[in-house]
Design an enzyme around this catalytic site. Structure first.
Site, PDB file in Angstrom:
ATOM      1  N   HIS A   3     -41.149  -0.253 100.186  1.00  0.00           N
ATOM      2  CA  HIS A   3     -40.581   0.330 101.398  1.00  0.00           C
ATOM      3  C   HIS A   3     -40.844  -0.570 102.600  1.00  0.00           C
ATOM      4  O   HIS A   3     -41.711  -1.447 102.578  1.00  0.00           O
ATOM      5  CB  HIS A   3     -41.191   1.713 101.652  1.00  0.00           C
ATOM      6  CG  HIS A   3     -42.685   1.656 101.800  1.00  0.00           C
ATOM      7  ND1 HIS A   3     -43.314   1.222 102.947  1.00  0.00           N
ATOM      8  CD2 HIS A   3     -43.669   1.948 100.926  1.00  0.00           C
ATOM      9  CE1 HIS A   3     -44.615   1.258 102.789  1.00  0.00           C
ATOM     10  NE2 HIS A   3     -44.861   1.693 101.554  1.00  0.00           N
ATOM     11  N   ASP A  22     -46.326  -0.987  97.207  1.00  0.00           N
ATOM     12  CA  ASP A  22     -47.019  -2.226  96.887  1.00  0.00           C
ATOM     13  C   ASP A  22     -47.789  -2.122  95.583  1.00  0.00           C
ATOM     14  O   ASP A  22     -47.876  -3.087  94.817  1.00  0.00           O
ATOM     15  CB  ASP A  22     -47.939  -2.652  98.031  1.00  0.00           C
ATOM     16  CG  ASP A  22     -48.898  -1.554  98.483  1.00  0.00           C
ATOM     17  OD1 ASP A  22     -48.784  -0.409  98.011  1.00  0.00           O
ATOM     18  OD2 ASP A  22     -49.763  -1.848  99.335  1.00  0.00           O
TER      19      ASP A  22
END
Length: 404
Positions: A37, A306
């Site tokens: 994101h 991540d």
């Protein structure tokens, strides 16, 4: 619609050229994108991070963990660039909206991931209706993107904890944590009240690897990583944060030290091979299906976190890489790009992997991604494969190491 500015930003999605051309002897057949994101607000309003400094954290105009307005603009730039790259590579129609089977997007069911997917689509396919798949209620983790431990075996848990402890022991983060203490004034914080000699001492860190939960660290390592994450988000926010680190964060050496903490934290929790293969199992299976099913879309977008990218790279035994112009190993707005190419003459297909990402300067300065200012792109060497990529059989062995 999660991001109300989408309709206002569509106008920005017009008129960009892209620099990539298809090799004369190869044709791009398919692309699978795994995205982190874009810019979100940090979680600093209360709790450990708020108590770890006597300073006041800057206010954000969105809720903790939510995609920001600037994050939407930055992701629109990513989508716009990638849309034109895919058209120039002749994988998608050169003009007009998409045809059935061209593209599919699936994002984790959090605000920041769903909103990121919406802005990507707005940039890549302006004026076209493209649905974003959301499998769970908003605010609930989708199992595909939930980086949890799946293996409930006691022996696995012991091996995982030992690997994390050994990785921490091999890390020399004391100089970096000293820099972080100076910036945050941690020894003068509420967390140190009543303690005469208070520091971020990583030896107090403990780990957990319980089935159904994310691998976790508690103690100074987790706190230091959270502090660095908040400072990084402020850095990307740019002009809205005029005095970074309350005026004490102002040089490249400091940023490199802070990035070492954040990157090492991710590597310790999600980067040990056995843990990574377990945590990334659902995503590895999805990539496998997408690249082998003839009914798969030409382009698939998966929007996660991540931890998804880090664990997947570690599961594929890719750890020794750097991203020029970036502090983070898994930067916001970055894309892991799985590419399936076919030789025009022999018909042999190969799988390649690249990391496409906005640089720190591009994020901070909100620079549009163009032919003159492209995102960073690093080709990642897949173990056991030639520089030009893996054969399909070689890639299958990477995805299924137990079958070797």
């Amino acid at each position: 619609m999660i991001c109300p500015l989408r309709s206002l930003l569509l106008v920005l999605a017009l008129g960009m050229s892209t620099a990539t051309a298809t090799a004369a002897d190869e044709q791009l057949q398919q692309v699978v994108l795994l995205s982190r994101h874009n810019l979100r607000a940090p979680v600093v309003a209360s709790g450990a991070l708020a108590n770890a400094t006597p300073e006041t954290w800057p206010r954000w105009d969105v809720g903790a963990g939510e995609l920001t307005t600037k994050g939407g603009v930055l992701e629109l730039y990513v989508g716009r660039y990638m849309g034109q790259w895919l058209r120039q590579a002749q994988l998608l129609p050169a003009t007009g909206c998409l045809q059935p089977g061209d593209f599919h997007a699936h994002a984790n069911s959090l605000q920041r991931t769903q909103a990121t997917a919406e802005f990507f689509v707005a940039g890549a396919f302006p004026g076209c209706h493209v649905a974003i798949e959301q499998r769970m209620a908003l605010g609930t983790m989708d199992p595909l993107f939930n980086p949890v431990i799946h293996n409930g075996d006691t022996a696995f848990r012991k091996r995982a904890l030992l690997a994390m402890q050994q990785a921490l022991a091999a890390s020399d983060l004391a100089p970096a944590t000293s820099v972080l203490e100076q910036i945050t004034r941690y020894p003068q914080s509420a967390a140190c009240t009543g303690r005469s000699d208070c520091h971020l001492v990583l030896s107090d860190t403990t780990f957990s690897a319980e089935p159904g939960n994310e691998p976790r660290a508690s103690g100074s390592l987790a706190l230091a990583s959270g502090l660095v994450d908040a400072l990084l988000m402020e850095h990307y926010q740019g002009s809205g944060i005029p005095r970074e680190g309350w005026g004490r964060l102002n040089n490249e050496a400091q940023w490199k030290a802070l990035a070492q903490i954040r990157n090492r934290y991710q590597d310790i929790l999600f980067g040990t091979p056995e843990v990574a293969r377990d945590v990334a199992g659902p995503l590895l299976a999805r990539v496998d299906v997408l690249l082998n099913d003839q009914a798969s879309p030409k382009v698939s977008l998966l929007v996660g976190h991540d931890s998804n990218i880090g664990s997947l790279l570690a599961a594929l035994a890719i750890s020794d890489y750097s991203l020029p112009g970036q502090y983070e190993k898994t930067p916001i707005g970055g894309l892991l790009q799985f590419e399936r190419w076919r030789d025009r003459h022999s018909g042999v297909e190969r799988i390649r992997l690249a990391y496409v990402y906005p640089t720190t300067a591009q994020l901070r300065n909100a620079q549009p991604l163009t032919e003159a200012q492209p995102p960073g792109r690093v080709a990642l060497r897949l173990p056991g494969c030639a520089a030009r990529g893996c054969t399909v059989a070689q890639f299958q062995r990477l995805l299924h190491p137990a079958a070797r």
